[in-house]
Design an enzyme around this catalytic site. Structure first.
Site, PDB file in Angstrom:
ATOM      1  N   ASP A   1       7.239   3.976  -7.651  1.00 46.01           N
ATOM      2  CA  ASP A   1       6.214   4.854  -7.745  1.00 46.01           C
ATOM      3  C   ASP A   1       6.532   5.832  -8.714  1.00 46.01           C
ATOM      4  O   ASP A   1       5.487   6.463  -9.310  1.00 46.01           O
ATOM      5  CB  ASP A   1       6.272   5.717  -6.429  1.00 46.01           C
ATOM      6  CG  ASP A   1       4.996   5.148  -5.602  1.00 46.01           C
ATOM      7  OD1 ASP A   1       3.944   4.897  -6.011  1.00 46.01           O
ATOM      8  OD2 ASP A   1       5.006   5.711  -4.345  1.00 46.01           O
TER       9      ASP A   1
ATOM     10  N   GLN B   1       4.001   5.161   1.160  1.00 50.68           N
ATOM     11  CA  GLN B   1       2.670   5.364   1.038  1.00 50.68           C
ATOM     12  C   GLN B   1       2.406   6.781   1.552  1.00 50.68           C
ATOM     13  O   GLN B   1       2.490   7.382   2.432  1.00 50.68           O
ATOM     14  CB  GLN B   1       1.978   4.294   1.969  1.00 50.68           C
ATOM     15  CG  GLN B   1       0.290   4.365   1.610  1.00 50.68           C
ATOM     16  CD  GLN B   1       0.075   4.048   0.290  1.00 50.68           C
ATOM     17  OE1 GLN B   1       0.476   3.312  -0.501  1.00 50.68           O
ATOM     18  NE2 GLN B   1      -1.097   4.670  -0.237  1.00 50.68           N
TER      19      GLN B   1
ATOM     20  N   LYS C   1      -1.006  -4.352  -1.693  1.00 51.63           N
ATOM     21  CA  LYS C   1       0.516  -4.480  -2.351  1.00 51.63           C
ATOM     22  C   LYS C   1       1.116  -5.438  -1.790  1.00 51.63           C
ATOM     23  O   LYS C   1       1.903  -6.305  -2.422  1.00 51.63           O
ATOM     24  CB  LYS C   1       1.037  -3.140  -1.919  1.00 51.63           C
ATOM     25  CG  LYS C   1       0.732  -1.809  -2.762  1.00 51.63           C
ATOM     26  CD  LYS C   1       1.057  -0.603  -2.350  1.00 51.63           C
ATOM     27  CE  LYS C   1       0.326   0.554  -2.985  1.00 51.63           C
ATOM     28  NZ  LYS C   1       0.699   1.862  -2.586  1.00 51.63           N
TER      29      LYS C   1
HETATM   30  N1  GUN Z   1      -1.478   6.885  -2.142  1.00 58.64           N
HETATM   31  C1  GUN Z   1      -2.472   6.999  -2.928  1.00 58.64           C
HETATM   32  N2  GUN Z   1      -1.817   6.479  -4.134  1.00 58.64           N
HETATM   33  C2  GUN Z   1      -0.521   6.214  -3.971  1.00 58.64           C
HETATM   34  C3  GUN Z   1       0.437   5.845  -4.788  1.00 58.64           C
HETATM   35  O1  GUN Z   1       0.080   5.421  -5.981  1.00 58.64           O
HETATM   36  N3  GUN Z   1       1.681   5.750  -4.239  1.00 58.64           N
HETATM   37  C4  GUN Z   1       1.835   5.948  -2.868  1.00 58.64           C
HETATM   38  N4  GUN Z   1       3.407   5.955  -2.520  1.00 58.64           N
HETATM   39  N5  GUN Z   1       1.224   6.454  -2.088  1.00 58.64           N
HETATM   40  C5  GUN Z   1      -0.241   6.520  -2.836  1.00 58.64           C
END
Ligand code: GUN
Length: 295
Positions: free
Chosen positions: A120, A97, A53
């Site tokens: 998200d 996350q 990211k």
């Molecule tokens: N963990 C696995 N996929 C995601 C996601 O799309 N967003 C977040 N915040 N954590 C994750």
């Protein structure tokens, strides 16, 4: 019928390219979209995602902050971090996350994120708006799946879509999106899961199968009908002594076994995964546009 491999890497790249003029327009106004990613603990898969990211932000010249915290951080401390990011004008998107350690109530943390910075799409406000068909910040993986279908000219209208998996992150929202009266929608959606009886009979109905159960190579060819479109959301690490890392990534679908049956299929890696990151970049730009337009 020959099988088409859906190239998520390329489609994700195209999404990022389309963001460039929007980022440039914001820059003209002195705004650089900013994303804050909060990582709690040492989960290796989460570290990989968080690094990707940050790199994606760098490539698009977005501002990014990665906040790494020890697994023993308290919920109150984490909530204070979110509150300061809510108040930080350089930050337009906030992501914590998942998963977080079990002593932290993930919903309480999500509820603290300002909905307009919830890139998200996990805040109940954004979940509700999505269900109403009015979502601005859609969850990244489901939105990425819609984009893969759109760019591959696969119209779900009237089709039987079977989703295997009912998570809040993928199964539930992608079901909501694909049943909507929308350009990429109008499907007849079934959500199957680990408690479904006669799962193979359900999956055999699928014109489009979305596998999101987190079980390596769970979907086999005899569970599918001919010419099915397969979207594989799974990212599973399995031991592989021949690889340098000692593991390899496989999806929730037995790729080799199912390939011949499929009209379209997404590979793992290189299918849904890259889309998630590009949709996150898109949400960050959208959030920056919306926040700056009301300032
Ligand atoms: N963990 C696995 N996929 C995601 C996601 O799309 N967003 C977040 N915040 N954590 C994750």
């Amino acid at each position: 019928m020959t099988t088409q491999v859906i190239d998520g890497k390329q489609i994700a790249k195209d999404v990022r390219k389309k963001l460039k003029p929007r980022i440039a327009a914001l820059r003209e106004k002195g705004i650089v979209p900013g994303l804050a990613v909060v990582l709690v603990g040492e989960d290796p898969a989460s570290q990989t995602y968080v690094n990707s990211k940050g790199k994606a932000c760098e490539r698009l010249k977005l501002y990014s902050e990665t906040i790494r915290k020890d697994a023993n951080i308290t919920q109150e401390e984490l909530i204070e971090i979110i509150k300061s990011l809510n108040a930080n004008d350089k930050i337009h998107g906030i992501l914590v996350q998942s998963p977080v350690p079990s002593h932290i109530d993930e919903l309480a943390v999500t509820l603290t994120i300002a909905p307009e910075k919830d890139v998200d799409g996990f805040h109940p406000y954004n979940v509700g708006m999505m269900l109403l068909g009015r979502g601005a910040l859609l969850p990244c993986t489901p939105n990425g799946i819609l984009k893969l279908l759109e760019e591959s000219q696969i119209d779900p209208t009237g089709k039987e879509v079977v989703i295997v998996g009912r998570s809040n992150i993928v199964g539930k929202p992608v079901a909501a999106l694909l049943m909507q009266k929308a350009k990429i929608g109008n499907a007849t959606v079934t959500v199957a899961h680990s408690r479904s009886i006669n799962l193979a009979e359900i999956t055999k109905r699928a014109d489009i199968l979305i596998a999101a159960i987190g079980m390596p190579e769970f979907i086999k060819a005899d569970m599918l009908k001919d010419d099915v479109v397969i979207i594989d959301v799974g990212v599973n690490r399995v031991d592989d002594s021949s690889s340098e890392k000692g593991y390899k990534l496989v999806g929730d679908v037995d790729y080799e076994g199912c390939f011949e049956k499929a009209s379209y299929i997404t590979p793992v890696p290189g299918g849904v995964g890259p889309m998630t990151i590009s949709m996150l970049m898109e949400n960050t730009v959208t959030a920056a546009e919306k926040i700056s337009s009301v300032m």
